[in-house]
Write a protein that holds these residues in place. Structure first.
Motif, PDB file in Angstrom:
ATOM      1  N   ALA A 192      48.701  45.500  48.288  1.00 37.13           N
ATOM      2  CA  ALA A 192      49.536  46.688  48.111  1.00 37.13           C
ATOM      3  C   ALA A 192      49.236  47.411  46.799  1.00 37.13           C
ATOM      4  CB  ALA A 192      51.015  46.300  48.165  1.00 37.13           C
ATOM      5  N   GLY A 193      48.769  46.671  45.795  1.00 39.15           N
ATOM      6  CA  GLY A 193      48.470  47.280  44.499  1.00 39.15           C
ATOM      7  C   GLY A 193      47.032  47.749  44.398  1.00 39.15           C
ATOM      8  N   PRO A 194      46.742  48.658  43.481  1.00 43.29           N
ATOM      9  CA  PRO A 194      45.384  49.222  43.375  1.00 43.29           C
ATOM     10  C   PRO A 194      44.351  48.254  42.794  1.00 43.29           C
ATOM     11  CG  PRO A 194      46.778  50.067  41.619  1.00 43.29           C
ATOM     12  CD  PRO A 194      47.677  49.264  42.522  1.00 43.29           C
ATOM     13  N   ASP A 195      44.791  47.204  42.095  1.00 37.63           N
ATOM     14  CA  ASP A 195      43.851  46.329  41.385  1.00 37.63           C
ATOM     15  C   ASP A 195      43.672  44.979  42.069  1.00 37.63           C
ATOM     16  OD1 ASP A 195      46.430  45.494  40.932  1.00 37.63           O
ATOM     17  OD2 ASP A 195      46.083  44.928  38.835  1.00 37.63           O
ATOM     18  N   TRP A 196      43.951  44.918  43.379  1.00 39.14           N
ATOM     19  CA  TRP A 196      43.943  43.621  44.049  1.00 39.14           C
ATOM     20  C   TRP A 196      42.561  42.981  44.078  1.00 39.14           C
ATOM     21  CZ3 TRP A 196      41.100  42.653  48.455  1.00 39.14           C
ATOM     22  CH2 TRP A 196      40.681  43.747  49.208  1.00 39.14           C
ATOM     23  N   LYS A 197      41.503  43.788  44.147  1.00 40.07           N
ATOM     24  CA  LYS A 197      40.157  43.201  44.161  1.00 40.07           C
ATOM     25  C   LYS A 197      39.840  42.526  42.825  1.00 40.07           C
ATOM     26  CE  LYS A 197      37.816  46.082  47.611  1.00 40.07           C
ATOM     27  NZ  LYS A 197      36.667  46.981  47.856  1.00 40.07           N
ATOM     28  N   SER A 198      40.328  43.098  41.742  1.00 34.38           N
ATOM     29  CA  SER A 198      40.135  42.474  40.429  1.00 34.38           C
ATOM     30  C   SER A 198      40.820  41.114  40.377  1.00 34.38           C
ATOM     31  CB  SER A 198      40.687  43.376  39.319  1.00 34.38           C
ATOM     32  OG  SER A 198      40.011  44.610  39.289  1.00 34.38           O
ATOM     33  N   LYS A 199      41.969  41.016  41.032  1.00 37.47           N
ATOM     34  CA  LYS A 199      42.693  39.739  41.080  1.00 37.47           C
ATOM     35  C   LYS A 199      41.900  38.700  41.865  1.00 37.47           C
ATOM     36  CE  LYS A 199      47.322  41.773  40.682  1.00 37.47           C
ATOM     37  NZ  LYS A 199      48.642  41.980  41.346  1.00 37.47           N
ATOM     38  N   VAL A 200      41.270  39.147  42.946  1.00 37.56           N
ATOM     39  CA  VAL A 200      40.442  38.227  43.730  1.00 37.56           C
ATOM     40  C   VAL A 200      39.284  37.722  42.885  1.00 37.56           C
ATOM     41  CG1 VAL A 200      38.895  38.005  45.709  1.00 37.56           C
ATOM     42  CG2 VAL A 200      41.057  39.250  45.960  1.00 37.56           C
ATOM     43  N   ARG A 201      38.599  38.627  42.189  1.00 39.74           N
ATOM     44  CA  ARG A 201      37.436  38.229  41.387  1.00 39.74           C
ATOM     45  C   ARG A 201      37.843  37.318  40.238  1.00 39.74           C
ATOM     46  NH1 ARG A 201      35.913  43.950  42.624  1.00 39.74           N
ATOM     47  NH2 ARG A 201      34.172  43.807  44.119  1.00 39.74           N
ATOM     48  N   ALA A 202      39.012  37.574  39.662  1.00 42.02           N
ATOM     49  CA  ALA A 202      39.497  36.707  38.585  1.00 42.02           C
ATOM     50  C   ALA A 202      39.835  35.318  39.113  1.00 42.02           C
ATOM     51  CB  ALA A 202      40.723  37.333  37.924  1.00 42.02           C
ATOM     52  N   LEU A 203      40.339  35.269  40.331  1.00 38.73           N
ATOM     53  CA  LEU A 203      40.727  33.991  40.946  1.00 38.73           C
ATOM     54  C   LEU A 203      39.520  33.110  41.218  1.00 38.73           C
ATOM     55  CD1 LEU A 203      42.976  32.219  42.229  1.00 38.73           C
ATOM     56  CD2 LEU A 203      42.599  33.483  44.360  1.00 38.73           C
ATOM     57  N   VAL A 204      38.467  33.693  41.790  1.00 33.43           N
ATOM     58  CA  VAL A 204      37.308  32.878  42.174  1.00 33.43           C
ATOM     59  C   VAL A 204      36.336  32.666  41.017  1.00 33.43           C
ATOM     60  CG1 VAL A 204      37.500  33.668  44.553  1.00 33.43           C
ATOM     61  CG2 VAL A 204      35.907  34.826  43.025  1.00 33.43           C
ATOM     62  N   GLY A 205      36.440  33.474  39.955  1.00 33.40           N
ATOM     63  CA  GLY A 205      35.552  33.330  38.818  1.00 33.40           C
ATOM     64  C   GLY A 205      34.115  33.640  39.195  1.00 33.40           C
ATOM     65  N   ASN A 206      33.213  32.796  38.764  1.00 34.52           N
ATOM     66  CA  ASN A 206      31.796  33.019  39.041  1.00 34.52           C
ATOM     67  C   ASN A 206      31.344  32.453  40.384  1.00 34.52           C
ATOM     68  OD1 ASN A 206      31.313  34.320  36.553  1.00 34.52           O
ATOM     69  ND2 ASN A 206      31.113  32.344  35.502  1.00 34.52           N
ATOM     70  N   ALA A 207      32.252  31.787  41.073  1.00 35.78           N
ATOM     71  CA  ALA A 207      31.875  31.184  42.352  1.00 35.78           C
ATOM     72  C   ALA A 207      31.722  32.266  43.415  1.00 35.78           C
ATOM     73  CB  ALA A 207      32.935  30.183  42.796  1.00 35.78           C
ATOM     74  N   PRO A 208      30.670  32.189  44.241  1.00 34.45           N
ATOM     75  CA  PRO A 208      30.509  33.183  45.309  1.00 34.45           C
ATOM     76  C   PRO A 208      31.479  32.908  46.455  1.00 34.45           C
ATOM     77  CG  PRO A 208      28.796  31.522  45.477  1.00 34.45           C
ATOM     78  CD  PRO A 208      29.573  31.201  44.225  1.00 34.45           C
ATOM     79  N   ILE A 209      31.923  33.959  47.106  1.00 33.83           N
ATOM     80  CA  ILE A 209      32.706  33.802  48.335  1.00 33.83           C
ATOM     81  C   ILE A 209      31.712  33.702  49.481  1.00 33.83           C
ATOM     82  CG2 ILE A 209      34.417  34.843  49.864  1.00 33.83           C
ATOM     83  CD1 ILE A 209      35.676  36.182  47.448  1.00 33.83           C
TER      84      ILE A 209
END
Length: 325
Positions: A192-209
């Motif tokens: 719902a928020g504009p920065d949700w992708k940044s939250k995803v990247r912060a969550l996974v760190g350097n690990a690839p999805i």
């Protein structure tokens, strides 16, 4: 027998009605099951609309999964099955007092599992565990899914956690994060928020999805492609948005992405019997010990079929809507 039928394809709440239908008789390789509870799945409603991969002859009885008691067997079938509590999925006409099921489709239900959980044990949970196998990910790797608070999404997240696979679960509403937390699901992010992708990247760190499951379509498909790592796998599982997948070619080309479709019915039909039994056994175990929860939103009498369908289509449900014959 009392049945919820439709004589035309259309809006399920409008075209489904209660009717008396002939009591079916099993033939060779079949049993008849006295229905205890039957869930209302999204694919059941799409079938009633005439917009699913399977189109029944009309008039048709709705439903494709149920738990019940075997009360008759066809010629050549083991009579010791009579009286057994079983669940069957991928069948037709379960929104009735009785339905016919192939012997090969029957899964005996342990006493530790309730009727409410057993009624929805196979179709969606089996799709989820087969989907997890299809993703071919290892313990410690990351996957991502949208529409995570749907029946398959919740189960996929719980199964992934039980196997040690990290799962990012995307939901459309902020309230969905708390709803998922009630099931013990972690790593839930609201889009719902504009920065949700940044939250995803912060969550996974350097690990690839490694893999993504798209149940929405439209621009949501591109969002997942954008988040996938090199050589990532994008699975299309549904089209909640009602629009074609929209994916920028750059992500596919430069990250060498693979895009595949997943239809549980075809995957299950092609699956070796021993693998299917292994996955079902794992499901039963994980439900029995509480690692996978199969909640119920509400149960309705078959006389309330219109109300039951409306409840099933309502957003924000906590679980499945069940029908009682």
């Amino acid at each position: 027998m009392r049945s919820a039928i439709h004589e035309v394809f259309g809006d399920p709440a409008a075209v489904l009605r209660l009717a008396e239908m002939p009591l079916p008789q099993p033939v060779d390789g079949q049993v008849r099951v006295r229905t205890i509870l039957s869930p209302i799945h999204n694919h059941d409603l799409w079938t009633v609309r005439g917009a699913y991969g399977y189109k029944p002859a009309l008039p048709a009885i709705g439903g494709s999964e149920a738990v019940g008691i075997v009360d008759a067997v066809g010629p050549g079938c083991d009579r010791q099955l009579i009286g057994k509590r079983v669940v069957s999925a991928g069948v037709h006409g379960t929104w009735a007092e009785h339905f016919i099921a192939p012997v090969a489709s029957l899964v005996p239900v342990p006493d530790v599992i309730s009727d409410e959980a057993a009624a929805q044990l196979i179709a969606m949970p089996f799709s989820a565990i087969a989907l997890l196998e299809f993703l071919d990910v290892e313990k410690g790797e990351w996957i991502i899914q949208n529409a995570a608070n749907g029946a398959v999404g919740k189960t996929l997240a719980m199964l992934a956690h039980s196997r040690g696979v990290h799962c990012v679960s995307l939901v459309r509403r902020d309230a969905g994060v708390e709803e998922m937390a009630a099931f013990g699901v972690e790593n839930v992010i609201s889009t719902a928020g504009p920065d949700w992708k940044s939250k995803v990247r912060a969550l996974v760190g350097n690990a690839p999805i490694k893999a993504a499951v798209d149940s929405v379509g439209g621009v949501a498909s591109n969002d997942l492609a954008d988040l996938l790592g090199e050589n990532g796998l994008l699975i299309t599982f549904g089209t909640a948005a009602g629009r074609p997948m929209q994916i920028a070619s750059g992500a596919v080309i430069f990250k060498q992405l693979t895009i595949k479709g997943f239809w549980g019915s075809k995957i299950s039909a092609a699956m070796p019997a021993e693998e299917r039994l292994r996955l079902i056994a794992e499901l039963i175990h994980r439900v029995a010990v509480g690692e996978v929860k199969l909640p119920v939103e509400a149960s309705y009498e078959m006389t309330e079929i219109a109300e039951a369908v409306k409840s099933s289509m309502a957003p924000g449900k906590a679980g499945k809507v069940l029908l009682k014959p």
